[in-house]
Every structure is written in structure tokens, then in C-alpha cells.
Design a protein around this motif. Structure first.
Motif, PDB file in Angstrom:
ATOM      1  N   ASN A 103       2.690   4.526 -18.397  1.00  0.00           N
ATOM      2  CA  ASN A 103       3.626   5.262 -17.539  1.00  0.00           C
ATOM      3  C   ASN A 103       2.896   6.038 -16.446  1.00  0.00           C
ATOM      4  O   ASN A 103       3.443   7.023 -15.925  1.00  0.00           O
ATOM      5  CB  ASN A 103       4.466   6.226 -18.391  1.00  0.00           C
ATOM      6  CG  ASN A 103       5.335   5.494 -19.398  1.00  0.00           C
ATOM      7  OD1 ASN A 103       5.953   4.484 -19.069  1.00  0.00           O
ATOM      8  ND2 ASN A 103       5.369   5.990 -20.623  1.00  0.00           N
ATOM      9  N   SER A 104       1.696   5.606 -16.105  1.00  0.00           N
ATOM     10  CA  SER A 104       0.932   6.293 -15.065  1.00  0.00           C
ATOM     11  C   SER A 104       1.738   6.371 -13.769  1.00  0.00           C
ATOM     12  O   SER A 104       2.291   5.370 -13.306  1.00  0.00           O
ATOM     13  CB  SER A 104      -0.379   5.543 -14.793  1.00  0.00           C
ATOM     14  OG  SER A 104      -1.013   6.058 -13.634  1.00  0.00           O
ATOM     15  N   PRO A 105       1.830   7.560 -13.158  1.00  0.00           N
ATOM     16  CA  PRO A 105       2.570   7.719 -11.889  1.00  0.00           C
ATOM     17  C   PRO A 105       2.026   6.825 -10.776  1.00  0.00           C
ATOM     18  O   PRO A 105       2.760   6.478  -9.848  1.00  0.00           O
ATOM     19  CB  PRO A 105       2.373   9.199 -11.554  1.00  0.00           C
ATOM     20  CG  PRO A 105       2.077   9.855 -12.855  1.00  0.00           C
ATOM     21  CD  PRO A 105       1.288   8.842 -13.640  1.00  0.00           C
ATOM     22  N   ILE A 106       0.754   6.459 -10.869  1.00  0.00           N
ATOM     23  CA  ILE A 106       0.143   5.612  -9.835  1.00  0.00           C
ATOM     24  C   ILE A 106       0.872   4.275  -9.745  1.00  0.00           C
ATOM     25  O   ILE A 106       1.033   3.707  -8.662  1.00  0.00           O
ATOM     26  CB  ILE A 106      -1.358   5.410 -10.121  1.00  0.00           C
ATOM     27  CG1 ILE A 106      -2.111   6.723  -9.867  1.00  0.00           C
ATOM     28  CG2 ILE A 106      -1.952   4.286  -9.254  1.00  0.00           C
ATOM     29  CD1 ILE A 106      -3.576   6.685 -10.228  1.00  0.00           C
ATOM     30  N   LEU A 107       1.353   3.783 -10.874  1.00  0.00           N
ATOM     31  CA  LEU A 107       2.056   2.500 -10.894  1.00  0.00           C
ATOM     32  C   LEU A 107       3.440   2.590 -10.253  1.00  0.00           C
ATOM     33  O   LEU A 107       4.068   1.563  -9.984  1.00  0.00           O
ATOM     34  CB  LEU A 107       2.185   1.997 -12.335  1.00  0.00           C
ATOM     35  CG  LEU A 107       0.865   1.651 -13.037  1.00  0.00           C
ATOM     36  CD1 LEU A 107       1.110   1.306 -14.487  1.00  0.00           C
ATOM     37  CD2 LEU A 107       0.175   0.492 -12.323  1.00  0.00           C
ATOM     38  N   LYS A 108       3.900   3.815 -10.007  1.00  0.00           N
ATOM     39  CA  LYS A 108       5.240   4.007  -9.445  1.00  0.00           C
ATOM     40  C   LYS A 108       5.205   4.376  -7.959  1.00  0.00           C
ATOM     41  O   LYS A 108       6.251   4.655  -7.369  1.00  0.00           O
ATOM     42  CB  LYS A 108       5.968   5.091 -10.238  1.00  0.00           C
ATOM     43  CG  LYS A 108       6.141   4.737 -11.711  1.00  0.00           C
ATOM     44  CD  LYS A 108       6.771   5.872 -12.501  1.00  0.00           C
ATOM     45  CE  LYS A 108       6.865   5.522 -13.989  1.00  0.00           C
ATOM     46  NZ  LYS A 108       7.435   6.628 -14.794  1.00  0.00           N
ATOM     47  N   ILE A 109       4.015   4.385  -7.356  1.00  0.00           N
ATOM     48  CA  ILE A 109       3.917   4.710  -5.931  1.00  0.00           C
ATOM     49  C   ILE A 109       4.609   3.609  -5.127  1.00  0.00           C
ATOM     50  O   ILE A 109       4.288   2.425  -5.274  1.00  0.00           O
ATOM     51  CB  ILE A 109       2.449   4.832  -5.486  1.00  0.00           C
ATOM     52  CG1 ILE A 109       1.764   5.990  -6.223  1.00  0.00           C
ATOM     53  CG2 ILE A 109       2.344   5.042  -3.972  1.00  0.00           C
ATOM     54  CD1 ILE A 109       0.280   6.095  -5.931  1.00  0.00           C
ATOM     55  N   PRO A 110       5.561   3.964  -4.273  1.00  0.00           N
ATOM     56  CA  PRO A 110       6.256   2.931  -3.478  1.00  0.00           C
ATOM     57  C   PRO A 110       5.335   2.306  -2.448  1.00  0.00           C
ATOM     58  O   PRO A 110       4.466   2.974  -1.883  1.00  0.00           O
ATOM     59  CB  PRO A 110       7.394   3.714  -2.811  1.00  0.00           C
ATOM     60  CG  PRO A 110       6.916   5.128  -2.767  1.00  0.00           C
ATOM     61  CD  PRO A 110       6.079   5.317  -4.002  1.00  0.00           C
ATOM     62  N   SER A 111       5.523   1.023  -2.226  1.00  0.00           N
ATOM     63  CA  SER A 111       4.698   0.309  -1.253  1.00  0.00           C
ATOM     64  C   SER A 111       5.139   0.655   0.161  1.00  0.00           C
ATOM     65  O   SER A 111       6.331   0.844   0.416  1.00  0.00           O
ATOM     66  CB  SER A 111       4.827  -1.197  -1.489  1.00  0.00           C
ATOM     67  OG  SER A 111       4.055  -1.918  -0.570  1.00  0.00           O
ATOM     68  N   PRO A 112       4.187   0.761   1.102  1.00  0.00           N
ATOM     69  CA  PRO A 112       4.563   0.990   2.506  1.00  0.00           C
ATOM     70  C   PRO A 112       5.525  -0.082   2.983  1.00  0.00           C
ATOM     71  O   PRO A 112       5.379  -1.254   2.649  1.00  0.00           O
ATOM     72  CB  PRO A 112       3.223   0.900   3.253  1.00  0.00           C
ATOM     73  CG  PRO A 112       2.200   1.272   2.232  1.00  0.00           C
ATOM     74  CD  PRO A 112       2.727   0.717   0.941  1.00  0.00           C
ATOM     75  N   LYS A 113       6.528   0.326   3.754  1.00  0.00           N
ATOM     76  CA  LYS A 113       7.534  -0.604   4.238  1.00  0.00           C
ATOM     77  C   LYS A 113       6.929  -1.590   5.223  1.00  0.00           C
ATOM     78  O   LYS A 113       6.196  -1.207   6.127  1.00  0.00           O
ATOM     79  CB  LYS A 113       8.681   0.153   4.909  1.00  0.00           C
ATOM     80  CG  LYS A 113       9.825  -0.742   5.345  1.00  0.00           C
ATOM     81  CD  LYS A 113      10.963   0.073   5.944  1.00  0.00           C
ATOM     82  CE  LYS A 113      12.105  -0.832   6.385  1.00  0.00           C
ATOM     83  NZ  LYS A 113      13.223  -0.050   6.974  1.00  0.00           N
ATOM     84  N   ILE A 114       7.235  -2.859   5.018  1.00  0.00           N
ATOM     85  CA  ILE A 114       6.708  -3.906   5.888  1.00  0.00           C
ATOM     86  C   ILE A 114       7.848  -4.461   6.743  1.00  0.00           C
ATOM     87  O   ILE A 114       8.862  -4.926   6.218  1.00  0.00           O
ATOM     88  CB  ILE A 114       6.079  -5.049   5.067  1.00  0.00           C
ATOM     89  CG1 ILE A 114       4.922  -4.512   4.214  1.00  0.00           C
ATOM     90  CG2 ILE A 114       5.585  -6.163   5.996  1.00  0.00           C
ATOM     91  CD1 ILE A 114       4.330  -5.551   3.271  1.00  0.00           C
ATOM     92  N   VAL A 115       7.684  -4.380   8.039  1.00  0.00           N
ATOM     93  CA  VAL A 115       8.655  -4.978   8.960  1.00  0.00           C
ATOM     94  C   VAL A 115       8.133  -6.357   9.324  1.00  0.00           C
ATOM     95  O   VAL A 115       7.113  -6.500   9.993  1.00  0.00           O
ATOM     96  CB  VAL A 115       8.822  -4.123  10.234  1.00  0.00           C
ATOM     97  CG1 VAL A 115       9.802  -4.793  11.188  1.00  0.00           C
ATOM     98  CG2 VAL A 115       9.283  -2.724   9.868  1.00  0.00           C
ATOM     99  N   ARG A 116       8.818  -7.381   8.841  1.00  0.00           N
ATOM    100  CA  ARG A 116       8.356  -8.753   9.053  1.00  0.00           C
ATOM    101  C   ARG A 116       8.904  -9.298  10.372  1.00  0.00           C
ATOM    102  O   ARG A 116      10.119  -9.305  10.581  1.00  0.00           O
ATOM    103  CB  ARG A 116       8.788  -9.665   7.905  1.00  0.00           C
ATOM    104  CG  ARG A 116       8.210  -9.219   6.558  1.00  0.00           C
ATOM    105  CD  ARG A 116       8.504 -10.226   5.470  1.00  0.00           C
ATOM    106  NE  ARG A 116       8.004  -9.760   4.193  1.00  0.00           N
ATOM    107  CZ  ARG A 116       6.755  -9.906   3.772  1.00  0.00           C
ATOM    108  NH1 ARG A 116       5.887 -10.515   4.557  1.00  0.00           N
ATOM    109  NH2 ARG A 116       6.374  -9.467   2.590  1.00  0.00           N
TER     110      ARG A 116
END
Length: 325
Positions: A103-116
Motif C-alpha cells: 500500500n505504498s503511497p508511491i504506487l498511487k502517484i498519478p501519472s502526468p497527463k499526456i496530450v496525444r
């Protein structure tokens, strides 16, 4: 000390043997981890404590690193998302080993939004002009024509065509089935190459043996280099983009608008325009998800011309209802 670097050999084994990741993915992930470790050392350790143990790394350390990548290094969101994926993969590995909590918080960091950006493809006229340029009176021209037609005819990634070996070619009459093995995510696939590009490939194979280097890897490689720095050896990835850009420039296409991945998008889009289903195209592209394939389909003029309210519908709208008795 159980810092990041001390776990890398075992992490490499985990990625390669347990998860079956490609060599390039493994190398990139480990390079990212080395970069993250260097950042921690430079910034005073985990949480500024001077400690470098993985158990001490906090969510805030990763978030500050991502900010540093953006503001100090100028990394775009797509690059930072890829780097965060590498860190998360490492933290999942640590959780699997019981080094950290699942349950490490690091695994829950949202990924930067990618505009394709919208996908781009070569037009029919551009392809026609590119295919007209190789000098078929020269060995290099014969090889280049085969490369160009295999790129358009089967839509491979750069690493897939680069690692193509003789045993991956399966003739079937005038056609050839190509078995791509060195694939992203380990999704091997066979792609049908029609008689026209197959003929171009066979012409190259007929003279190829004269130009290969005397080593086992070159002897297996379908395409070999003809430059003075690596004569006869397996071509490097950049050589394929260089060849495509060379002929594109010769017919008036800007080099920044000519790259192998654009040919891959052209392969997918043209199949779609010809009426093939997105699911079948997804299999030929080696994608896990149809949604990934959809991102490759460029909005072409052919598709737009087919997309309109037809005359039949207008007649329905203009038809007068019979008067109610």
C-alpha cells in the motif's frame, strides 16, 4: 545499505525472467532508477534525512523529482510518465519481495497527463514518390526498396524490423509471411506481405549474402548495413529512420515529417480505409488493446469522404406522411 542500486541486478532478473520484458525496457527502467538515485543523493537523501534506503523514500521525494525533471531538465509529460512507470515497477517489485508495503503511497502517484497529438500518415502521392526514389541499379537501392516496402506493408516498430532474422521469413507462393518476435510486450505476430513488396524483399535476399559481415548475428539478420562504419553488420535502429528521411527529403517531404512510426500509422490507417476491422488491425499491429490501435488511425480524406448523411436519409426526411383519415 539497501539503496536503489543494490536491488538493480535482482530487479533486472525480475523484469527479464519473471515478467518477460524486452531488453530495451529493462535497460531504460534501470537507467531511470540510476537517475532517481542520483537525484536523492544530490538532494540530501530521502526526505532530506541523508538516508538512501528504499524504505525511507517518501511519496514527496518522487513528486519533487518529477518537478525537477520538468523545471530543471525540461522533460515533457510523456517522458515523465514513462519515468514514473519505471519507478512504480521497481516499487511493485520491492512490495513483491516484502521490502515495502503493498500500500505504498508511491504506487498511487498519478501519472502526468499526456496530450496525444492526432496521428499523421503519408498520403498516397507521398508514398508513390518515396517508392520511386531508390536506385535499383545499386545494392543499397535494392535493400532500401525492400526496407521501405516492408515498413509500409507490415507496419513494424523500429526494433521489430531491426531484429528481423532470416528464419522469421516464411514464403507462401509469391507472398511472404513475416514473423515478428522481438515485440513490445512479448506479443509475437505473423503479418502477410503481399506479392509486390515480397518481390522487392526477395530481390534483396538474392544479393544479401555478398554484403554480410562474418559473424553469427549478421549472418541471421535480414537487413545489414552498407555504411563504412559498420559494413555488413546488423543495422542499428536509427538507420531505418535515416533511410526513410533520405528518400522523403528527395521528394520534398520535410525530414521531421518522415519517421518509421509514421509509416506504421499509415499501415494501420490504410487498412482501416480499405474496410478492415479495428480488431484485426490491432492484432496485426501487436497491440494489447483496440483503444491503442485507434490512436494510430489518422483521420484521412478517404474516411471523411465516406462520413456524411447519405441521400437515402434525406429522402426519408422529405417524405410526406399520408394524411390522417
Amino acid at each position: 545499505m539497501t539503496d536503489i542500486l543494490s536491488f538493480i541486478p535482482e530487479f533486472q532478473h525480475h523484469l527479464t525472467v519473471i515478467l518477460g520484458r524486452r531488453k530495451g525496457t529493462v535497460v531504460n527502467y534501470c537507467r531511470v532508477l540510476e537517475t532517481f538515485q542520483a537525484y536523492l543523493e544530490k538532494s540530501g537523501g530521502a526526505g532530506g534525512t541523508g538516508l538512501l534506503n528504499v524504505e525511507d523514500v517518501r511519496m514527496s521525494d518522487v513528486e519533487k523529482w518529477l518537478k525537477d525533471l520538468f523545471y530543471q531538465r525540461g522533460n515533457v509529460n510523456q517522458t515523465r510518465a514513462s519515468q514514473l512507470s519505471a519507478v512504480k515497477a521497481f516499487w511493485r517489485f520491492l512490495a513483491h519481495k516484502g521490502v515495502i508495503s503493498e500500500n505504498s503511497p508511491i504506487l498511487k502517484i498519478p501519472s502526468p497527463k499526456i496530450v496525444r497529438p492526432l496521428p499523421r500518415k503519408f498520403t498516397t502521392e507521398q508514398l508513390r514518390r518515396i517508392f520511386s526514389r531508390p536506385d535499383l541499379s545499386t545494392p543499397a537501392g535494392i535493400r532500401d526498396m525492400a526496407i521501405l516496402k516492408v515498413l509500409y506493408g507490415t507496419g513494424p516498430r523500429v526494433d521489430e524490423i531491426r531484429m528481423l532474422n532470416l528464419e522469421d521469413l516464411h514464403p507462401d507462393g509469391k507472398d511472404i509471411f513475416i514473423h515478428y518476435r522481438n515485440t513490445k510486450g512479448g506479443k509475437e505476430r505473423r503479418v502477410h506481405l503481399a506479392s509486390n513488396p515480397s518481390e522487392a524483399l526477395m530481390k534483396w535476399l538474392a544479393i544479401r549474402e555478398k554484403y554480410i559481415a562474418q559473424d553469427p548475428d549478421s549472418a541471421r539478420s535480414v537487413f545489414v548495413s552498407m555504411d563504412r562504419y559498420q559494413p555488413g553488420g546488423r543495422m542499428v535502429a536509427g538507420s531505418y529512420n535515416k533511410i526513410l528521411k533520405k528518400y522523403a527529403l528527395a521528394v520534398g517531404i520535410k525530414t521531421e515529417d518522415a519517421f518509421v512510426h509514421k509509416m506504421r500509422a499509415t499501415f494501420a490507417t490504410d487498412l482501416y480505409d480499405m474496410g478492415y476491422g479495428i480488431k484485426e488491425i490491432s492484432i496485426l499491429m501487436g497491440h494489447d488493446s483496440v483503444s491503442t490501435t485507434e490512436r494510430y488511425i489518422a483521420i484521412s480524406e478517404t474516411a471523411l469522404k465516406k462520413t456524411y448523411i447519405p441521400g437515402k436519409r434525406w429522402k426519408e426526411l422529405e417524405r410526406k406522411e399520408a394524411p390522417v383519415a
